[in-house]
Enzyme design. Structure first.
Site, PDB file in Angstrom:
ATOM      1  N   SER A  76       0.862  -1.060  -0.099  1.00 36.91           N
ATOM      2  CA  SER A  76       0.049   0.060   0.159  1.00 36.91           C
ATOM      3  C   SER A  76       1.014   1.209   0.052  1.00 36.91           C
ATOM      4  O   SER A  76       1.920   1.208   0.745  1.00 36.91           O
ATOM      5  CB  SER A  76      -0.839  -0.201   1.046  1.00 36.91           C
ATOM      6  N   GLU A  77       0.480   2.162  -0.956  1.00 33.70           N
ATOM      7  CA  GLU A  77       1.369   3.450  -1.008  1.00 33.70           C
ATOM      8  C   GLU A  77       1.784   4.056   0.024  1.00 33.70           C
ATOM      9  O   GLU A  77       2.836   4.718   0.529  1.00 33.70           O
ATOM     10  CB  GLU A  77       0.746   4.473  -1.939  1.00 33.70           C
TER      11      GLU A  77
END
Lengths: 216, 228
Positions: free
Chosen positions: A46-47
């Protein structure tokens, strides 16, 4: 857009993933891919700084600090790690994410995509879209072939704003799977019960199979 | 120097026209208490560097609604309707930067690097007018580093020296933000004695941190609520 089509696309994409890969999932259809991974070990990134996203939390274990890039609460799995946004994008930009699965507004026949600026709306959000398009080792597009106005998303020239010059690898749609090569878009397989001629007609340009013998 | 201060003392650390670097992704890791204190001041014309502009009527959203922000630099504001409206009316300047470029620009700012070349956004509208250069056959654009006057950081724990550790994805932009401001204020859930944090797990060393306040927010029922 029916649920079936979305799941059909997600399921087909799950076949592209390999054990041990680090994968980033965009919002929408890409998220559905998790339902078809079976017991394959895939590590979801996840960024906002997590490698090893787990399923959504039970109500009693909800921790609102712990979210994915779509700002939805998530959990983390054994073996996962947390890191800063700079480290997270070093992972993405540096080519350490094996596959990014992204939604799209348009893809052109050369595999350049538009997936951030919604037409006729103020353009005030880009998030990590451009970093992912640029940096992931492989980019797979997950989208229906036609938008809700019936316009094809696979086009000869982008009319929406580009997300970057990188050529994506694969477009899995509800009609067919397309691969983008140096010679442009090629049909890998047909999913919907349709001929390549009819599909070409719907899109308004001539399509070819990737290999001489269709794999459908 | 004594770094642990009362939350209200934050009001004296920010002045009109300052450029604030603010950690957080949505509300996760957002320094809500510090921002609330700034609402009690008459400062204005702030430039804010942050991924988003708060959410759910909390955090930077409040500061913006009070008219204290004139310019925001970040990656995603589409879901903040009042910000979109203010931008359309010309009341708010928005500089849109890809999320990874934003993180790296702040990192560079804190690390004494003037800027960097990135492939992200090459060929797009977001890099219009920026210097482009070919490196090993690939196109890159130059992005300047970002530094600020005051950094607002949210962490889980600080020791009294200012060493910081973070909680899950609330880390996000905070470690970079903590390096790139002339004055760095950290809001934490818990302040512990020096020696209580394991040096192996400290993410932000105390040299970066000037002031520490205790957060008045706690997590309850899926929300951040004021507790004290």
């Amino acid at each position: 857009m029916s649920q079936d089509k979305r799941h059909l696309i997600a399921k087909r994409i799950s076949e592209e993933l390999e054990e041990g890969q680090v994968v980033n999932l965009g919002i929408g259809i890409p998220t559905l891919v998790t339902q078809y991974l079976g017991d394959q070990e895939i590590y979801l990134q996840s960024e906002n700084g997590l490698l090893g996203i787990g399923p959504p939390p039970e109500e009693e274990n909800l921790d609102i600090d712990l979210i994915n890039a779509g700002k939805e609460p998530v959990t983390y799995l054994k073996g996962s790690s947390f890191f800063s946004s700079a480290d997270s994008f070093a992972l993405i930009r540096g080519g350490h994410v094996d596959v990014a699965i992204l939604g799209v507004l348009q893809v052109d026949v050369h595999g350049e995509i538009a997936n951030w600026a919604v037409p006729n709306q103020p353009i005030l959000g880009v998030g990590g879209a451009m970093d992912l398009v640029t940096g992931a080792k492989k980019v797979i597009i997950a989208a229906t072939l036609f938008n809700k106005n019936g316009e094809p998303k696979l086009v000869q020239n982008l009319t929406y704003k580009t997300s970057g010059i990188r050529r994506v690898d694969l477009f899995v749609s509800d009609y067919a799977v397309f691969e983008f090569t140096e010679d442009g878009v090629k049909v890998v397989e047909i999913i919907e019960d349709i001929t390549i001629e009819v599909l070409s007609e719907k899109l308004g340009f001539e399509l070819d199979y990737l290999s001489a013998v269709p794999m459908a | 120097m004594k770094k642990v201060i009362e939350a209200s003392e934050v009001r004296n650390l920010v002045k009109s026209g300052d450029k604030l670097l603010v950690g957080g992704f949505g509300l996760s890791g957002s320094p809500l208490t510090i921002i609330d204190e700034l609402l009690e001041t008459d400062i204005s014309d702030l430039t804010v560097v942050s991924n988003n502009l708060g959410e759910d009527s909390l955090g930077l959203h409040k500061l913006f609604v009070q008219g204290k922000i004139k310019n925001i630099i970040g990656s995603f504001f589409t879901t903040n309707k009042p910000a979109v409206t203010a931008w359309q009316k010309g009341e708010l300047e928005i500089d849109l930067i890809p999320q990874g470029t934003l993180a790296e620009a702040i990192r560079a700012g804190g690390a004494g690097i003037g800027g960097f070349y990135t492939k992200t956004a090459v060929g797009t509208e977001l890099v219009a007018g920026k210097e482009e250069r070919e490196i090993d056959g690939e196109r890159y654009i130059f992005e300047k580093a970002i530094k600020g006057d005051v950094s607002l950081v949210r962490a889980a724990k600080a020791d009294k020296l200012g060493n910081l550790i973070y909680h899950t994805t609330a880390r996000n932009f905070n470690p970079m933000v903590a390096t790139a401001g002339k004055v760095v204020i950290a809001e934490v859930d818990e302040i512990v004695e020096v020696g209580e944090l394991d040096p192996e797990y400290i993410v932000t060393p105390h040299a970066y941190v000037d002031y520490i306040i205790e957060s008045k927010y706690v997590k309850k029922g899926g929300k951040y609520v004021e507790s004290r």
